[in-house]
Design a protein around this motif. Structure first.
Motif, PDB file in Angstrom:
ATOM      1  N   LYS A   1       0.834  -1.277   0.010  1.00 40.72           N
ATOM      2  CA  LYS A   1      -0.040  -0.026  -0.088  1.00 40.72           C
ATOM      3  C   LYS A   1       0.824   1.204  -0.074  1.00 40.72           C
ATOM      4  N   ASN A   2       1.984   1.168   0.450  1.00 39.10           N
ATOM      5  CA  ASN A   2       2.973   2.140   0.467  1.00 39.10           C
ATOM      6  C   ASN A   2       4.046   2.418  -0.614  1.00 39.10           C
ATOM      7  N   ALA A   3       3.746   1.288  -1.772  1.00 40.08           N
ATOM      8  CA  ALA A   3       4.792   1.301  -2.894  1.00 40.08           C
ATOM      9  C   ALA A   3       4.724   2.594  -3.707  1.00 40.08           C
ATOM     10  N   GLY A   4       5.877   3.116  -3.712  1.00 44.16           N
ATOM     11  CA  GLY A   4       6.009   4.505  -4.672  1.00 44.16           C
ATOM     12  C   GLY A   4       5.624   5.683  -3.653  1.00 44.16           C
ATOM     13  N   ARG A   5       5.220   5.515  -2.374  1.00 49.00           N
ATOM     14  CA  ARG A   5       4.667   6.378  -1.449  1.00 49.00           C
ATOM     15  C   ARG A   5       5.840   7.817  -1.552  1.00 49.00           C
ATOM     16  N   PHE A   6       6.931   7.543  -1.844  1.00 46.38           N
ATOM     17  CA  PHE A   6       7.983   8.809  -1.562  1.00 46.38           C
ATOM     18  C   PHE A   6       8.552   8.923  -3.006  1.00 46.38           C
ATOM     19  N   ALA A   7       7.896   8.598  -4.036  1.00 45.35           N
ATOM     20  CA  ALA A   7       8.471   8.682  -5.376  1.00 45.35           C
ATOM     21  C   ALA A   7       8.330  10.027  -6.051  1.00 45.35           C
ATOM     22  N   TYR A   8       7.600  10.733  -5.622  1.00 50.13           N
ATOM     23  CA  TYR A   8       7.022  12.309  -5.892  1.00 50.13           C
ATOM     24  C   TYR A   8       7.241  12.624  -7.395  1.00 50.13           C
ATOM     25  N   ASP A   9       6.330  11.639  -8.089  1.00 49.55           N
ATOM     26  CA  ASP A   9       6.452  12.027  -9.585  1.00 49.55           C
ATOM     27  C   ASP A   9       6.064  13.341  -9.952  1.00 49.55           C
ATOM     28  N   GLY A  10       5.432  14.070  -8.979  1.00 47.42           N
ATOM     29  CA  GLY A  10       4.783  15.451  -9.356  1.00 47.42           C
ATOM     30  C   GLY A  10       5.955  16.383  -9.398  1.00 47.42           C
ATOM     31  N   LEU A  11       7.277  15.944  -8.936  1.00 51.09           N
ATOM     32  CA  LEU A  11       8.326  17.005  -8.913  1.00 51.09           C
ATOM     33  C   LEU A  11       8.713  17.168 -10.600  1.00 51.09           C
ATOM     34  N   ASP A  12       8.218  18.195 -11.128  1.00 52.40           N
ATOM     35  CA  ASP A  12       8.715  18.502 -12.513  1.00 52.40           C
ATOM     36  C   ASP A  12      10.198  18.529 -12.613  1.00 52.40           C
ATOM     37  N   ARG A  13      10.679  17.907 -13.500  1.00 46.97           N
ATOM     38  CA  ARG A  13      12.060  18.072 -13.585  1.00 46.97           C
ATOM     39  C   ARG A  13      12.473  19.472 -14.258  1.00 46.97           C
ATOM     40  N   VAL A  14      11.675  19.714 -15.090  1.00 48.22           N
ATOM     41  CA  VAL A  14      11.981  21.037 -15.845  1.00 48.22           C
ATOM     42  C   VAL A  14      12.108  22.028 -14.902  1.00 48.22           C
ATOM     43  N   ILE A  15      10.911  22.155 -13.912  1.00 47.53           N
ATOM     44  CA  ILE A  15      10.914  23.266 -12.767  1.00 47.53           C
ATOM     45  C   ILE A  15      11.830  22.895 -11.887  1.00 47.53           C
ATOM     46  N   HIS A  16      12.254  21.730 -11.514  1.00 44.40           N
ATOM     47  CA  HIS A  16      13.043  21.335 -10.043  1.00 44.40           C
ATOM     48  C   HIS A  16      14.338  21.933 -10.334  1.00 44.40           C
ATOM     49  N   GLU A  17      15.027  22.204 -11.580  1.00 44.38           N
ATOM     50  CA  GLU A  17      16.370  22.731 -11.419  1.00 44.38           C
ATOM     51  C   GLU A  17      16.171  24.100 -10.701  1.00 44.38           C
ATOM     52  N   ARG A  70       0.043  27.069 -13.610  1.00 43.30           N
ATOM     53  CA  ARG A  70      -0.577  25.948 -13.220  1.00 43.30           C
ATOM     54  C   ARG A  70       0.436  24.905 -12.860  1.00 43.30           C
ATOM     55  N   ARG A  71       1.495  24.723 -13.915  1.00 41.63           N
ATOM     56  CA  ARG A  71       2.550  23.680 -13.401  1.00 41.63           C
ATOM     57  C   ARG A  71       3.251  24.071 -12.382  1.00 41.63           C
ATOM     58  N   TYR A  72       3.449  25.453 -12.258  1.00 41.74           N
ATOM     59  CA  TYR A  72       4.393  25.560 -10.964  1.00 41.74           C
ATOM     60  C   TYR A  72       3.556  25.303  -9.660  1.00 41.74           C
ATOM     61  N   LEU A  73       2.303  25.675  -9.785  1.00 46.15           N
ATOM     62  CA  LEU A  73       1.375  25.551  -8.410  1.00 46.15           C
ATOM     63  C   LEU A  73       1.309  24.185  -8.124  1.00 46.15           C
ATOM     64  N   ASP A  74       1.227  23.276  -9.145  1.00 49.62           N
ATOM     65  CA  ASP A  74       1.162  21.790  -8.953  1.00 49.62           C
ATOM     66  C   ASP A  74       2.609  21.222  -8.558  1.00 49.62           C
ATOM     67  N   TYR A  75       3.510  21.922  -8.957  1.00 54.41           N
ATOM     68  CA  TYR A  75       4.921  21.673  -8.353  1.00 54.41           C
ATOM     69  C   TYR A  75       5.018  21.765  -6.965  1.00 54.41           C
ATOM     70  N   LEU A  76       4.606  22.898  -6.545  1.00 56.87           N
ATOM     71  CA  LEU A  76       4.763  23.573  -5.301  1.00 56.87           C
ATOM     72  C   LEU A  76       3.740  22.505  -4.452  1.00 56.87           C
ATOM     73  N   ALA A  77       2.796  22.275  -4.672  1.00 51.85           N
ATOM     74  CA  ALA A  77       1.949  21.402  -3.910  1.00 51.85           C
ATOM     75  C   ALA A  77       2.622  19.879  -3.592  1.00 51.85           C
ATOM     76  N   VAL A  78       3.487  19.294  -4.543  1.00 47.11           N
ATOM     77  CA  VAL A  78       4.062  18.227  -4.503  1.00 47.11           C
ATOM     78  C   VAL A  78       5.438  18.544  -3.381  1.00 47.11           C
ATOM     79  N   LEU A  79       5.964  19.469  -3.792  1.00 49.12           N
ATOM     80  CA  LEU A  79       7.060  20.150  -2.899  1.00 49.12           C
ATOM     81  C   LEU A  79       6.606  20.172  -1.255  1.00 49.12           C
ATOM     82  N   GLU A  80       5.613  20.720  -1.101  1.00 44.23           N
ATOM     83  CA  GLU A  80       4.705  20.687   0.172  1.00 44.23           C
ATOM     84  C   GLU A  80       4.625  19.553   0.823  1.00 44.23           C
ATOM     85  N   GLN A  81       4.335  18.452   0.019  1.00 44.20           N
ATOM     86  CA  GLN A  81       4.140  17.265   0.423  1.00 44.20           C
ATOM     87  C   GLN A  81       5.483  16.557   1.092  1.00 44.20           C
TER      88      GLN A  81
END
Length: 127
Positions: free
Chosen positions: A7-23, A92-103
């Motif tokens: 049930k926790n598989a991939g829990r900490f993968a954080y796929d929403g950390l957009d690689r274009v933005i994350h730099e 929109r993508r920036y705000l989505d990225y921030l939501a994942v980063l907050e998680q």
């Protein structure tokens, strides 16, 4: 060492950390542009982000190709001027990225509270 359950598989993968933005530099550029929705002149953006002309140009190219920003070249008092703006898709993508980063931050804080600090870190806390 305990194993992760399915049930926790991939829990900490954080796929929403957009690689274009994350730099780091691109995150800096987008944060600056979000704070200035009417856009920023190239020189002001360069100064705010602490980048060189060439470095900023390259990161702007990546962000523009990804559809996150738009670049408008024109003139101001007969002098060339480049203005950069975040697009609605970029916002929109920036705000989505921030939501994942907050998680990520919430998960890290929760994990730190739940587990005892290793001995090497306990020494650091007392200093």
């Amino acid at each position: 060492m305990p194993k992760a359950d399915s049930k926790n598989a991939g829990r900490f993968a954080y796929d929403g950390l957009d690689r274009v933005i994350h730099e780091k530099a691109r995150l800096s550029v987008l944060t600056s542009l979000v704070a200035h929705p009417k856009g920023l002149v190239f020189g002001d953006l360069k100064q705010m982000c602490g980048l060189t002309d060439g470095n900023l140009s390259r990161h702007l190219q990546v962000l523009e190709e990804a559809g996150l920003i738009e670049i408008e070249k024109g003139y101001d008092h007969n002098r060339p001027q480049t203005v950069c703006r975040i697009t609605s898709n970029g916002r929109r993508r920036y705000l989505d990225y921030l939501a994942v980063l907050e998680q990520v931050v919430r998960d890290a804080a929760s994990a730190a509270k739940a587990g005892a600090a290793p001995p090497s870190l306990r020494r650091l806390k007392t200093v």
